[in-house]
Design an enzyme around this catalytic site. Structure first.
Site, PDB file in Angstrom:
ATOM      1  N   GLU A   1      27.526  31.952  22.025  1.00 60.01           N
ATOM      2  CA  GLU A   1      28.479  31.418  23.343  1.00 60.01           C
ATOM      3  C   GLU A   1      27.818  32.355  24.463  1.00 60.01           C
ATOM      4  OE1 GLU A   1      32.714  30.407  24.935  1.00 60.01           O
ATOM      5  OE2 GLU A   1      32.338  32.613  24.067  1.00 60.01           O
TER       6      GLU A   1
ATOM      7  N   GLY B   1      40.042  35.249  24.203  1.00 60.47           N
ATOM      8  CA  GLY B   1      38.954  36.198  24.876  1.00 60.47           C
ATOM      9  C   GLY B   1      37.496  36.149  24.316  1.00 60.47           C
ATOM     10  N   SER B   2      37.239  37.256  24.242  1.00 58.80           N
ATOM     11  CA  SER B   2      35.806  37.553  23.573  1.00 58.80           C
ATOM     12  C   SER B   2      35.742  37.749  22.228  1.00 58.80           C
ATOM     13  CB  SER B   2      35.116  38.591  24.288  1.00 58.80           C
ATOM     14  OG  SER B   2      35.599  40.021  24.053  1.00 58.80           O
ATOM     15  N   ARG B   3      34.735  37.398  21.536  1.00 60.33           N
ATOM     16  CA  ARG B   3      34.581  37.761  20.243  1.00 60.33           C
ATOM     17  C   ARG B   3      34.640  38.926  19.928  1.00 60.33           C
ATOM     18  NH1 ARG B   3      29.580  34.536  17.210  1.00 60.33           N
ATOM     19  NH2 ARG B   3      29.648  35.725  15.057  1.00 60.33           N
TER      20      ARG B   3
ATOM     21  N   GLY C   1      36.208  41.212  21.620  1.00 61.18           N
ATOM     22  CA  GLY C   1      37.580  41.479  21.819  1.00 61.18           C
ATOM     23  C   GLY C   1      38.518  41.391  20.608  1.00 61.18           C
TER      24      GLY C   1
ATOM     25  N   GLU D   1      41.671  33.596  19.508  1.00 63.11           N
ATOM     26  CA  GLU D   1      40.760  32.285  19.923  1.00 63.11           C
ATOM     27  C   GLU D   1      39.477  33.067  20.685  1.00 63.11           C
ATOM     28  OE1 GLU D   1      41.838  29.719  22.897  1.00 63.11           O
ATOM     29  OE2 GLU D   1      39.748  29.468  22.850  1.00 63.11           O
TER      30      GLU D   1
ATOM     31  N   CYS E   1      36.725  27.414  27.241  1.00 65.06           N
ATOM     32  CA  CYS E   1      36.190  27.844  25.619  1.00 65.06           C
ATOM     33  C   CYS E   1      36.004  26.645  25.195  1.00 65.06           C
ATOM     34  CB  CYS E   1      37.749  28.277  24.936  1.00 65.06           C
ATOM     35  SG  CYS E   1      39.103  27.732  25.569  1.00 65.06           S
TER      36      CYS E   1
ATOM     37  N   LYS F   1      50.258  42.005  26.761  1.00 63.05           N
ATOM     38  CA  LYS F   1      49.285  42.812  27.573  1.00 63.05           C
ATOM     39  C   LYS F   1      48.672  42.085  28.501  1.00 63.05           C
ATOM     40  CE  LYS F   1      45.471  45.722  27.794  1.00 63.05           C
ATOM     41  NZ  LYS F   1      44.961  44.736  28.726  1.00 63.05           N
TER      42      LYS F   1
HETATM   43  P1  NAP Z   1      37.844  40.280  26.677  1.00 61.24           P
HETATM   44  O1  NAP Z   1      36.961  41.177  27.363  1.00 61.24           O
HETATM   45  O2  NAP Z   1      37.869  39.750  25.230  1.00 61.24           O
HETATM   46  O3  NAP Z   1      39.529  40.703  26.958  1.00 61.24           O
HETATM   47  C1  NAP Z   1      40.496  40.040  26.728  1.00 61.24           C
HETATM   48  C2  NAP Z   1      41.547  40.816  26.670  1.00 61.24           C
HETATM   49  O4  NAP Z   1      41.579  41.781  25.492  1.00 61.24           O
HETATM   50  C3  NAP Z   1      41.974  41.879  27.595  1.00 61.24           C
HETATM   51  O5  NAP Z   1      43.289  42.164  28.228  1.00 61.24           O
HETATM   52  C4  NAP Z   1      41.343  43.301  27.115  1.00 61.24           C
HETATM   53  O6  NAP Z   1      41.973  44.291  27.847  1.00 61.24           O
HETATM   54  C5  NAP Z   1      41.665  43.111  25.857  1.00 61.24           C
HETATM   55  N1  NAP Z   1      40.528  43.534  24.857  1.00 61.24           N
HETATM   56  C6  NAP Z   1      39.364  43.591  24.802  1.00 61.24           C
HETATM   57  N2  NAP Z   1      38.724  44.243  23.776  1.00 61.24           N
HETATM   58  C7  NAP Z   1      39.502  45.062  23.373  1.00 61.24           C
HETATM   59  C8  NAP Z   1      39.405  46.126  22.479  1.00 61.24           C
HETATM   60  N3  NAP Z   1      38.166  46.411  22.031  1.00 61.24           N
HETATM   61  N4  NAP Z   1      40.478  46.828  22.306  1.00 61.24           N
HETATM   62  C9  NAP Z   1      41.841  46.507  22.955  1.00 61.24           C
HETATM   63  N5  NAP Z   1      42.154  45.444  23.829  1.00 61.24           N
HETATM   64  C10 NAP Z   1      40.889  44.720  24.000  1.00 61.24           C
HETATM   65  O7  NAP Z   1      37.808  38.992  27.424  1.00 61.24           O
HETATM   66  P2  NAP Z   1      37.686  38.634  28.969  1.00 61.24           P
HETATM   67  O8  NAP Z   1      37.749  39.767  29.813  1.00 61.24           O
HETATM   68  O9  NAP Z   1      38.510  37.317  29.343  1.00 61.24           O
HETATM   69  O10 NAP Z   1      36.296  37.911  29.122  1.00 61.24           O
HETATM   70  C11 NAP Z   1      34.996  38.506  28.716  1.00 61.24           C
HETATM   71  C12 NAP Z   1      34.484  37.396  27.849  1.00 61.24           C
HETATM   72  O11 NAP Z   1      35.281  36.806  27.017  1.00 61.24           O
HETATM   73  C13 NAP Z   1      33.557  36.264  28.547  1.00 61.24           C
HETATM   74  O12 NAP Z   1      32.378  36.876  29.029  1.00 61.24           O
HETATM   75  C14 NAP Z   1      33.562  35.266  27.230  1.00 61.24           C
HETATM   76  O13 NAP Z   1      32.366  35.343  26.797  1.00 61.24           O
HETATM   77  C15 NAP Z   1      34.767  35.369  26.684  1.00 61.24           C
HETATM   78  N6  NAP Z   1      35.937  34.544  27.018  1.00 61.24           N
HETATM   79  C16 NAP Z   1      36.074  33.580  25.876  1.00 61.24           C
HETATM   80  C17 NAP Z   1      37.276  32.655  26.194  1.00 61.24           C
HETATM   81  C18 NAP Z   1      37.538  31.847  25.332  1.00 61.24           C
HETATM   82  O14 NAP Z   1      38.249  30.755  25.654  1.00 61.24           O
HETATM   83  N7  NAP Z   1      36.876  31.555  24.045  1.00 61.24           N
HETATM   84  C19 NAP Z   1      38.198  32.898  27.388  1.00 61.24           C
HETATM   85  C20 NAP Z   1      37.687  33.778  28.343  1.00 61.24           C
HETATM   86  C21 NAP Z   1      36.859  34.748  27.846  1.00 61.24           C
HETATM   87  P3  NAP Z   1      41.435  45.387  28.296  1.00 61.24           P
HETATM   88  O15 NAP Z   1      39.903  45.453  28.525  1.00 61.24           O
HETATM   89  O16 NAP Z   1      41.903  45.850  29.951  1.00 61.24           O
HETATM   90  O17 NAP Z   1      41.621  46.653  27.457  1.00 61.24           O
END
Ligand code: NAP
Length: 527
Positions: free
Chosen positions: A394, A242-244, A246, A266, A303, A185
């Site tokens: 974080e 990604g995020s906690r 997500g 992660e 991260c 995805k």
């Molecule tokens: P994200 O919002 O968690 O999204 C990552 C992926 O997961 C996207 O493809 C998103 O797709 C999908 N997703 C998120 N929530 C979902 C849900 N409820 N149901 C289905 N799919 C879902 O992360 P991000 O956009 O990269 O960044 C946002 C935040 O993540 C940052 O502010 C940071 O805090 C954190 N982050 C952490 C790391 C790390 O390495 N730990 C890396 C990057 C970001 P869609 O939203 O398109 O559905």
């Protein structure tokens, strides 16, 4: 002239999604860029998953050499895209060219590492226990075991590494190495980069003659698409960065399935850095400057960003703080990966500025960059840190908080209070070893990687690397998402009892045709 079409890749087909459209946003320009991408939904997810399920048996039955060649072909195809890939990734992520070129090298190196791992064959975990027909009171059967892929894997690319943690990143490379078809995805922060890399994988699958369902790429219209992917019965595991929020949402979907599946997410880590007294006295100023460089690298969007500094209150800590503040003041505000990440950063640091007992030490230099994050450094004491859970959260971006502890006992108490982390760092000299020895058992319980006298940003892709850790760093502390051990996530053991020689898998045949290292009657041998 861009070759990006805005199409999804469902097996060998390029398909225009009909559930909506979007354009990539260029954060440094503050505007959308061409072309438009057609977004898919449940129908495209179902098609990709069905193709993956159809491909699974043929893919895992293919010779290890073919699997290794697939990984190498992906690496070659990615390099073959040339400047277009770097230019597009730069536009979509606002990351500098040199960083993205380095990331491409890392991505290609990672694919090649997994190719050599596949050839080596130890991942098979081949074990042979000879039959004991004369054993009393009961004979023992002939028992042989090997590991096979779990099945099709859903991969959610990360926003902060558009190459190394995305479409052809560590999750995809390790799942393919394990013999698992992959449905990615795409992260909509970099859809063009995703399409380019996705096409490279699609072409590589054809190059080595594997079934088309080994790889698909979906552009999803909203969370429902990702949820549908995780919920699809053909999917047997999930890789996510990604995020906690997500990661937990997808883990919840996986747990609600009729057949629950593992989610390797992660998510969130603040990467505590302990600066112990002798090191602080000997080189506090130099450490402070190096720390600020690590904190602001890539606009803090790692991260493994050092978001927490712990030390014992002292004049040496005051000097460290002064040096760090001076270094931070020279760091400019810079564009973040997405407008959403920039506004989340702005809200989180605004809350921290007004948190009780928290002092803002320094801020960077304001520029007129779009979607920018201003570097910020805060300070508090251990009492406040222990009392306010939000100070342990974080903040994704270039900010950190220094926590002054009264003494060693309080330092250990703060360490005990921490949530799970990807990394924990100790800055130590010889006179600090006793204190470090007291902290180590705590840090082993908290973190996936413990560093001495280094900085956590920069994660080597190698055999011993662990990029994992207890929750919320990841959803499964037994694994890593970087390095050779990442393959373990997508394998499971199968035991064969008294199978006729003609029906045994090649890895377990008597004459060892693959020349694998095997555990034979308890002894590791290559026969
Ligand atoms: P994200 O919002 O968690 O999204 C990552 C992926 O997961 C996207 O493809 C998103 O797709 C999908 N997703 C998120 N929530 C979902 C849900 N409820 N149901 C289905 N799919 C879902 O992360 P991000 O956009 O990269 O960044 C946002 C935040 O993540 C940052 O502010 C940071 O805090 C954190 N982050 C952490 C790391 C790390 O390495 N730990 C890396 C990057 C970001 P869609 O939203 O398109 O559905």
């Amino acid at each position: 002239m861009s070759s990006i079409t805005g199409n999804m890749l469902l097996g060998a087909q390029a398909v225009r999604g009909q559930a909506g459209e979007m354009r990539a946003f260029a954060p440094a320009l503050g505007k959308d860029i061409e072309p438009s991408f057609g977004l898919g939904g449940k129908a495209e997810v179902a098609r990709a998953c069905d193709l993956a399920a159809q491909a699974f048996d043929a893919f895992r039955a293919a010779p290890h050499e073919t699997r290794a060649k697939l990984l190498e072909a992906i690496a070659e195809r990615i390099l073959g895209i040339g400047d277009e890939l770097i230019e597009r990734a730069q536009l979509e992520s606002a990351l500098p060219k040199a960083r993205l070129e380095g990331e491409r090298g890392r991505t290609v190196g990672q694919l090649r590492l997994f190719a050599s791992l596949v050839r080596d064959g130890r991942w098979c975990g081949a074990v042979l226990d000879s039959a004991l027909p004369d054993r009393k009171p009961l004979p023992r059967s002939d028992l042989r075991a090997q590991r096979i892929g779990l099945g099709p894997v859903a991969v959610f690319g990360a926003s902060n590494f558009p190459l190394a943690f995305s479409v052809a990143g560590g999750d995809t490379a390790s799942a393919l190495a394990a013999g698992c078809p992959v449905v990615v995805k795409a992260h909509l922060a970099h859809p063009g980069t995703s399409e380019l890399v996705g096409r490279a994988i699609q072409q590589a699958v054809a190059d080595v003659g594997l079934p088309e369902g080994v790889f698909s790429l979906i552009f999803g219209a909203g969370n429902e698409t990702g949820e549908a992917l995780v919920a699809h019965p053909a999917i047997k595991a999930v890789g996510f960065t990604g995020s906690r929020r997500g990661g937990l949402a997808l883990a919840h979907v996986a747990a609600q399935r009729a057949e629950p599946i593992p989610v390797y997410a992660e998510m969130s880590s603040i990467n505590p850095m302990f600066v112990l007294p002798a090191a602080l006295a000997a080189r506090g100023e130099a450490l402070a400057t190096a720390f600020v460089d690590s904190l602001t690298l890539g606009v803090g969007q790692f991260c493994t960003n050092p978001g927490l500094v712990l030390a014992i209150d002292s004049p040496e800590l005051d000097r460290f703080v002064l040096s760090a503040s001076a270094a931070l003041a020279g760091k400019p505000s810079q564009s973040m990966l997405t407008a959403g990440i920039a506004s989340a950063y702005g809200e989180a640091v605004a809350a921290r500025k007004t948190a009780p007992g928290v002092e803002q030490l320094a801020e960077g230099t304001q520029t007129d960059a779009h979607c920018a994050a201003l570097p910020l450094l805060f300070k508090t004491n251990a009492e406040q840190f222990l009392a306010q859970h939000a100070l342990s959260d974080e903040i994704f971006g270039p900010t950190s908080i220094v926590v002054a502890c009264r003494d060693e006992a309080e330092l250990v108490r703060v360490a005990e209070h921490l949530e799970g982390q990807l990394t924990a760092t100790l800055h130590i000299d010889r006179e600090d070893y006793a204190m470090a020895a007291r902290l180590l058992p705590v840090l082993e319980r908290k973190a996936g990687r413990i560093l001495a006298n280094g900085f956590p940003t920069g994660v080597e892709v190698s055999y011993a690397m662990v990029h994992g850790g207890p929750f919320p760093a990841t959803s499964d502390a037994r694994t890593t998402s970087v390095g050779a051990m990442a393959i373990e996530r997508f394998l499971r053991p199968v035991c064969y009892q008294d199978l006729p020689a003609e029906l045994l898998p090649v890895a377990l045949q008597d004459d060892n045709p693959l020349a694998l290292w095997r555990l034979r009657d308890g002894e590791l041998v290559r026969k």
